[in-house]
Design a protein around this motif. Structure first.
Motif, PDB file in Angstrom:
ATOM      1  N   PHE A  28      40.492  10.285  -1.158  1.00  0.00           N
ATOM      2  CA  PHE A  28      39.269  10.557  -1.903  1.00  0.00           C
ATOM      3  C   PHE A  28      38.067   9.945  -1.188  1.00  0.00           C
ATOM      4  O   PHE A  28      37.021  10.587  -1.062  1.00  0.00           O
ATOM      5  N   ALA A  29      38.218   8.726  -0.738  1.00  0.00           N
ATOM      6  CA  ALA A  29      37.121   8.048  -0.052  1.00  0.00           C
ATOM      7  C   ALA A  29      37.672   6.955   0.848  1.00  0.00           C
ATOM      8  O   ALA A  29      38.712   6.357   0.556  1.00  0.00           O
ATOM      9  N   ILE A  30      36.984   6.737   1.948  1.00  0.00           N
ATOM     10  CA  ILE A  30      37.362   5.673   2.878  1.00  0.00           C
ATOM     11  C   ILE A  30      36.311   4.591   2.848  1.00  0.00           C
ATOM     12  O   ILE A  30      35.120   4.886   2.974  1.00  0.00           O
ATOM     13  N   ASN A  31      36.721   3.370   2.654  1.00  0.00           N
ATOM     14  CA  ASN A  31      35.801   2.243   2.693  1.00  0.00           C
ATOM     15  C   ASN A  31      35.749   1.720   4.131  1.00  0.00           C
ATOM     16  O   ASN A  31      35.323   2.412   5.029  1.00  0.00           O
ATOM     17  N   ALA A  32      36.196   0.531   4.380  1.00  0.00           N
ATOM     18  CA  ALA A  32      36.131  -0.039   5.728  1.00  0.00           C
ATOM     19  C   ALA A  32      37.146   0.621   6.652  1.00  0.00           C
ATOM     20  O   ALA A  32      38.229   1.033   6.224  1.00  0.00           O
ATOM     21  N   MET A  33      36.774   0.725   7.906  1.00  0.00           N
ATOM     22  CA  MET A  33      37.687   1.158   8.964  1.00  0.00           C
ATOM     23  C   MET A  33      37.599   0.130  10.086  1.00  0.00           C
ATOM     24  O   MET A  33      36.544  -0.503  10.266  1.00  0.00           O
ATOM     25  N   GLY A  34      38.674  -0.007  10.813  1.00  0.00           N
ATOM     26  CA  GLY A  34      38.642  -1.033  11.843  1.00  0.00           C
ATOM     27  C   GLY A  34      39.629  -0.780  12.950  1.00  0.00           C
ATOM     28  O   GLY A  34      40.502   0.084  12.858  1.00  0.00           O
ATOM     29  N   GLU A  45      45.130  -8.993  16.318  1.00  0.00           N
ATOM     30  CA  GLU A  45      43.828  -9.577  16.032  1.00  0.00           C
ATOM     31  C   GLU A  45      42.803  -8.486  15.772  1.00  0.00           C
ATOM     32  O   GLU A  45      42.897  -7.375  16.309  1.00  0.00           O
ATOM     33  N   LEU A  46      41.815  -8.826  14.963  1.00  0.00           N
ATOM     34  CA  LEU A  46      40.725  -7.909  14.697  1.00  0.00           C
ATOM     35  C   LEU A  46      39.864  -7.753  15.943  1.00  0.00           C
ATOM     36  O   LEU A  46      39.486  -8.740  16.574  1.00  0.00           O
ATOM     37  N   VAL A  47      39.538  -6.509  16.262  1.00  0.00           N
ATOM     38  CA  VAL A  47      38.607  -6.229  17.360  1.00  0.00           C
ATOM     39  C   VAL A  47      37.232  -5.924  16.786  1.00  0.00           C
ATOM     40  O   VAL A  47      36.237  -6.517  17.181  1.00  0.00           O
ATOM     41  N   ALA A  48      37.180  -4.981  15.852  1.00  0.00           N
ATOM     42  CA  ALA A  48      35.911  -4.581  15.259  1.00  0.00           C
ATOM     43  C   ALA A  48      36.188  -3.853  13.959  1.00  0.00           C
ATOM     44  O   ALA A  48      37.245  -3.242  13.791  1.00  0.00           O
ATOM     45  N   GLU A  49      35.235  -3.919  13.045  1.00  0.00           N
ATOM     46  CA  GLU A  49      35.355  -3.206  11.787  1.00  0.00           C
ATOM     47  C   GLU A  49      34.010  -2.664  11.379  1.00  0.00           C
ATOM     48  O   GLU A  49      32.969  -3.176  11.807  1.00  0.00           O
ATOM     49  N   ILE A  50      34.028  -1.619  10.543  1.00  0.00           N
ATOM     50  CA  ILE A  50      32.792  -0.973  10.127  1.00  0.00           C
ATOM     51  C   ILE A  50      32.951  -0.526   8.685  1.00  0.00           C
ATOM     52  O   ILE A  50      33.988   0.029   8.302  1.00  0.00           O
ATOM     53  N   THR A  51      31.932  -0.783   7.883  1.00  0.00           N
ATOM     54  CA  THR A  51      31.971  -0.368   6.487  1.00  0.00           C
ATOM     55  C   THR A  51      31.535   1.091   6.349  1.00  0.00           C
ATOM     56  O   THR A  51      31.068   1.707   7.309  1.00  0.00           O
ATOM     57  N   SER A  52      31.649   1.614   5.160  1.00  0.00           N
ATOM     58  CA  SER A  52      31.252   2.997   4.932  1.00  0.00           C
ATOM     59  C   SER A  52      29.757   3.197   5.121  1.00  0.00           C
ATOM     60  O   SER A  52      29.304   4.307   5.425  1.00  0.00           O
ATOM     61  N   SER A  53      28.990   2.137   4.970  1.00  0.00           N
ATOM     62  CA  SER A  53      27.533   2.228   5.149  1.00  0.00           C
ATOM     63  C   SER A  53      27.107   1.928   6.574  1.00  0.00           C
ATOM     64  O   SER A  53      25.922   2.021   6.897  1.00  0.00           O
ATOM     65  N   GLY A  54      28.053   1.544   7.428  1.00  0.00           N
ATOM     66  CA  GLY A  54      27.738   1.342   8.840  1.00  0.00           C
ATOM     67  C   GLY A  54      27.587  -0.094   9.284  1.00  0.00           C
ATOM     68  O   GLY A  54      27.291  -0.340  10.464  1.00  0.00           O
ATOM     69  N   SER A  55      27.780  -1.048   8.424  1.00  0.00           N
ATOM     70  CA  SER A  55      27.731  -2.449   8.839  1.00  0.00           C
ATOM     71  C   SER A  55      28.943  -2.755   9.697  1.00  0.00           C
ATOM     72  O   SER A  55      30.054  -2.302   9.405  1.00  0.00           O
ATOM     73  N   THR A  56      28.719  -3.525  10.761  1.00  0.00           N
ATOM     74  CA  THR A  56      29.784  -3.787  11.723  1.00  0.00           C
ATOM     75  C   THR A  56      30.048  -5.278  11.890  1.00  0.00           C
ATOM     76  O   THR A  56      29.194  -6.126  11.609  1.00  0.00           O
TER      77      THR A  56
END
Length: 120
Positions: A28-34, A45-56
């Motif tokens: 239905f909807a995707i929030n954060a992707m990473g 380990e985390l490399v990078a993540e981005i919210t649905s509004s574009g915050s990184t």
């Protein structure tokens, strides 16, 4: 629901690669992707993540070299990797937090990895 990553490969130090990861299925909807990575005998380990509004958010080790972006219309997240170093070699995994049509939220749903090797 699937996350399909692509774009990995062998590249020389200083080179570039662009990873893509497409989400599909009953979403239905995707929030954060990473993007995460796991090198041999090391923890993921985390490399990078981005919210649905574009915050990184980026790991310190990749700041200024990697750029995460997403195309919400295509349910796709990208990772542009420049100035690659041998220590960037790892299996790279994409993940997402998403909501299905029943309203249930899934966190850290993983896709399969794509291998990145930086070597001369």
């Amino acid at each position: 629901v699937q996350l399909q990553a692509s774009g990995g490969g062998l590249v020389q130090p200083g080179g570039s690669l662009r990873l893509s990861c497409v989400a599909s299925g009953s979403i239905f909807a995707i929030n954060a992707m990473g993007w995460y990575r796991q090198a041999a005998e090391k923890q993921r380990e985390l490399v990078a993540e981005i919210t649905s509004s574009g915050s990184t958010n980026y790991a310190d080790s990749v700041k200024g070299r990697f750029t995460i972006s997403r195309d919400n219309a295509k349910d796709t997240v990208y990772l542009q990797m420049n100035s690659l170093k041998p220590e960037d070699s790892a299996d790279y995994y994409c993940s997402m937090d998403y909501i299905d049509y029943s309203g249930y939220t899934y966190r850290n749903f993983w896709g399969q990895g794509t291998q990145v090797t930086v070597s001369s």
